[in-house]
Design a protein around this motif. Structure first.
Motif, PDB file in Angstrom:
ATOM      1  N   SER A  37      71.296  65.057  14.144  1.00  0.00           N
ATOM      2  CA  SER A  37      70.561  65.021  15.565  1.00  0.00           C
ATOM      3  C   SER A  37      69.361  65.808  15.795  1.00  0.00           C
ATOM      4  O   SER A  37      69.565  67.181  15.354  1.00  0.00           O
ATOM      5  CB  SER A  37      71.640  64.998  16.400  1.00  0.00           C
ATOM      6  N   ARG A 167      72.544  67.139   4.241  1.00  0.00           N
ATOM      7  CA  ARG A 167      71.978  67.480   5.718  1.00  0.00           C
ATOM      8  C   ARG A 167      71.905  68.925   5.978  1.00  0.00           C
ATOM      9  O   ARG A 167      71.042  69.092   6.883  1.00  0.00           O
ATOM     10  CB  ARG A 167      72.767  66.614   6.732  1.00  0.00           C
ATOM     11  N   PHE A 231      72.078  83.894   6.354  1.00  0.00           N
ATOM     12  CA  PHE A 231      71.870  84.196   7.649  1.00  0.00           C
ATOM     13  C   PHE A 231      72.352  85.729   7.884  1.00  0.00           C
ATOM     14  O   PHE A 231      71.459  86.401   8.282  1.00  0.00           O
ATOM     15  CB  PHE A 231      72.807  83.475   8.556  1.00  0.00           C
TER      16      PHE A 231
HETATM   17  N1  ACO Z   1      73.249  68.046  11.433  1.00  0.00           N
HETATM   18  C1  ACO Z   1      74.392  67.743  11.931  1.00  0.00           C
HETATM   19  N2  ACO Z   1      75.647  68.646  11.608  1.00  0.00           N
HETATM   20  C2  ACO Z   1      75.178  69.330  10.561  1.00  0.00           C
HETATM   21  C3  ACO Z   1      74.163  69.636   9.981  1.00  0.00           C
HETATM   22  C4  ACO Z   1      72.916  68.608  10.334  1.00  0.00           C
HETATM   23  N3  ACO Z   1      71.744  68.740   9.842  1.00  0.00           N
HETATM   24  N4  ACO Z   1      74.077  70.466   8.838  1.00  0.00           N
HETATM   25  C5  ACO Z   1      75.315  70.969   8.766  1.00  0.00           C
HETATM   26  N5  ACO Z   1      76.003  70.343  10.012  1.00  0.00           N
HETATM   27  C6  ACO Z   1      77.446  70.330  10.434  1.00  0.00           C
HETATM   28  C7  ACO Z   1      78.242  71.182   9.141  1.00  0.00           C
HETATM   29  O1  ACO Z   1      78.853  69.986   8.567  1.00  0.00           O
HETATM   30  C8  ACO Z   1      79.567  71.876  10.062  1.00  0.00           C
HETATM   31  O2  ACO Z   1      80.355  70.800  10.450  1.00  0.00           O
HETATM   32  P1  ACO Z   1      81.988  70.900  10.487  1.00  0.00           P
HETATM   33  O3  ACO Z   1      82.098  72.181  11.408  1.00  0.00           O
HETATM   34  O4  ACO Z   1      82.698  69.853  10.809  1.00  0.00           O
HETATM   35  O5  ACO Z   1      82.315  71.473   9.229  1.00  0.00           O
HETATM   36  C9  ACO Z   1      78.737  72.362  11.084  1.00  0.00           C
HETATM   37  O6  ACO Z   1      77.506  71.426  11.236  1.00  0.00           O
HETATM   38  C10 ACO Z   1      78.386  73.751  11.229  1.00  0.00           C
HETATM   39  O7  ACO Z   1      77.831  73.959   9.775  1.00  0.00           O
HETATM   40  P2  ACO Z   1      77.413  75.633   9.398  1.00  0.00           P
HETATM   41  O8  ACO Z   1      76.785  75.467   8.150  1.00  0.00           O
HETATM   42  O9  ACO Z   1      78.576  76.458   9.982  1.00  0.00           O
HETATM   43  O10 ACO Z   1      76.244  75.800  10.617  1.00  0.00           O
HETATM   44  P3  ACO Z   1      75.546  76.918  11.011  1.00  0.00           P
HETATM   45  O11 ACO Z   1      75.530  77.466  12.235  1.00  0.00           O
HETATM   46  O12 ACO Z   1      76.006  78.039   9.908  1.00  0.00           O
HETATM   47  O13 ACO Z   1      74.045  76.763  10.853  1.00  0.00           O
HETATM   48  C11 ACO Z   1      72.083  77.000   9.114  1.00  0.00           C
HETATM   49  C12 ACO Z   1      73.578  76.270   9.514  1.00  0.00           C
HETATM   50  C13 ACO Z   1      71.204  76.599  10.195  1.00  0.00           C
HETATM   51  C14 ACO Z   1      71.679  76.490   7.918  1.00  0.00           C
HETATM   52  C15 ACO Z   1      72.503  78.578   9.439  1.00  0.00           C
HETATM   53  O14 ACO Z   1      73.336  78.966   8.548  1.00  0.00           O
HETATM   54  C16 ACO Z   1      71.073  79.230   8.830  1.00  0.00           C
HETATM   55  O15 ACO Z   1      70.191  79.176   9.632  1.00  0.00           O
HETATM   56  N6  ACO Z   1      71.169  79.948   8.016  1.00  0.00           N
HETATM   57  C17 ACO Z   1      69.982  80.487   7.380  1.00  0.00           C
HETATM   58  C18 ACO Z   1      69.352  79.610   6.461  1.00  0.00           C
HETATM   59  C19 ACO Z   1      68.041  80.393   6.351  1.00  0.00           C
HETATM   60  O16 ACO Z   1      67.391  80.965   7.211  1.00  0.00           O
HETATM   61  N7  ACO Z   1      67.723  80.060   5.119  1.00  0.00           N
HETATM   62  C20 ACO Z   1      66.137  80.373   4.587  1.00  0.00           C
HETATM   63  C21 ACO Z   1      66.125  81.890   4.651  1.00  0.00           C
HETATM   64  S1  ACO Z   1      65.509  82.300   3.136  1.00  0.00           S
HETATM   65  C22 ACO Z   1      64.479  80.925   2.724  1.00  0.00           C
HETATM   66  O17 ACO Z   1      63.569  81.132   3.857  1.00  0.00           O
HETATM   67  C23 ACO Z   1      64.296  80.312   1.690  1.00  0.00           C
END
Ligand code: ACO
Length: 335
Positions: A37, A167, A231
């Motif tokens: 979403s 996702r 992160f």
């Molecule tokens: N849409 C809806 N729900 C989702 C999505 C999505 N696209 N992706 C994950 N979820 C759900 C998961 O399934 C999980 O559900 P659950 O609780 O039922 O299991 C819930 O959301 C939380 O998932 P998390 O992975 O714990 O979410 P988090 O808060 O950690 O956010 C994110 C994920 C945005 C990827 C975060 O970890 C992040 O930003 N990490 C750093 C990523 C980054 O910056 N990477 C690049 C740096 S290096 C480079 O640039 C190559």
């Protein structure tokens, strides 16, 4: 003999014309049975849209347009360049380098442009820290007298590495390119300090674990990421590297006019700004419009703030990035 300094003469960027808002992506993924979403993406990442190339468009195509824009801003032509460095994790080919392909394309842009042939050209692979690495290498080469004017580019077609059935990663990235033209001269200012760091123990938390062998792909050639581990590491190293380059330059946090961070996630950017004591109105933000364009994200952000008139000549910019490897680093620049 007076010291040599590396100056930023001009910046440029280029985004593919196909823009996907979160709503567009939500609809596309829904057709594949994947639920996400706009609210989730905006709240967790700050991303509202990204640009993807049309089929057949390559990293060197984006690099070419950003380079021509940077050269125009610098008031120079391709023939004035004697060093080309392209930071990318999505090279056009396994070899030769995208920098060599870019050199050929630049040389074909006009009769005079053929003068760029013969310039040194190579790629740097440090994923999202790639532009910082490329800038640091170019600065060292220019100050050592190996070259006089460099074109440093960050360019990516990250969309081709994405797994559109995952996702947790496919909503985060986009395509684009940014470039700077650098010149070595004896005027004070320019690049004040740089740092490049890596810790190979973290290879597996952010990778595309595939390669070509005997005509087939071995391993999985799509992006894999442990988001939370990335992160946590990112927020720690970004503050440290910024403080290190400030110390090298003999400056304080309060001397920074603009933070130009890698645009991966608004929460990582906010955390770094807070640790550096910078209000968000001193932070260049493009993550909402571009997503994470890996090595292209810093020069894209830099160019957008220069062209909008926010960044002005003489101001001090803290550029910093972190990416797969794990790699990270920073550059303090007096623009
Ligand atoms: N849409 C809806 N729900 C989702 C999505 C999505 N696209 N992706 C994950 N979820 C759900 C998961 O399934 C999980 O559900 P659950 O609780 O039922 O299991 C819930 O959301 C939380 O998932 P998390 O992975 O714990 O979410 P988090 O808060 O950690 O956010 C994110 C994920 C945005 C990827 C975060 O970890 C992040 O930003 N990490 C750093 C990523 C980054 O910056 N990477 C690049 C740096 S290096 C480079 O640039 C190559």
């Amino acid at each position: 003999m007076s010291a040599i300094h590396t100056h930023l003469l001009g910046t440029g960027s280029h985004l593919p014309s196909r823009r996907l808002s979160n709503a567009d992506l939500v609809a596309q993924l829904a057709r594949e049975g994947l639920e996400t979403s706009d609210d989730w993406i905006v709240e967790r990442t700050g991303i509202r849209a990204r640009h993807f190339v049309e089929p057949g468009v390559t990293t060197s195509d984006l690099a070419l347009q950003s380079s021509l824009n940077a050269l125009q801003a610098a008031g120079l032509g391709p023939q004035d360049i004697d060093l080309i460095i392209v930071a990318t994790s999505t090279p056009d080919m396994v070899f030769p380098s995208t920098a060599c392909i870019l050199q050929r394309k630049l040389s074909e842009s006009s009769e005079q442009a053929k003068g760029i042939l013969g310039a040194a050209a190579f790629d740097v692979q440090a994923v999202c820290a790639g532009f910082i690495y490329a800038l640091g290498v170019a600065d060292a080469m220019l100050r050592a007298g190996s070259a006089r004017r460099a074109l440093v580019v960050g360019a990516e077609v990250f969309s081709r590495l994405l797994d559109f059935s995952d996702r947790t990663t496919c909503v985060l990235f986009g395509d684009g390119a940014g470039a700077v033209v650098l010149e070595a001269n004896d005027q004070p200012g320019g690049i004040l300090a740089t740092e490049m760091r890596a810790d190979g123990r973290y290879v597996d938390i952010l990778c595309v674990p595939g390669h070509v062998q005997n005509g087939t792909i071995l391993g999985d050639p799509v992006l894999k990421m442990e988001g939370q581990a990335v992160f946590k590491l990112a927020v720690g190293v970004l503050e440290e590297t910024a403080l290190n380059v400030l110390a090298k330059a003999g400056l304080q946090k309060t001397d920074i006019d603009w933070l130009v961070p890698h645009q991966a996630n608004i929460r990582i950017i906010q955390s770094t700004a807070r640790k550096l004591g910078l209000p968000m109105d001193k932070v260049v933000l493009t993550v909402q419009d571009h997503g994470n364009t890996s090595a292209a994200s810093i020069p894209l952000a830099l160019d957008s703030a220069v062209r909008s008139g926010h960044i002005r000549r003489g101001q001090r910019l803290m550029l910093e990035g972190v990416g797969g490897g794990f790699t990270w680093g920073a550059a303090l620049v007096q623009y």
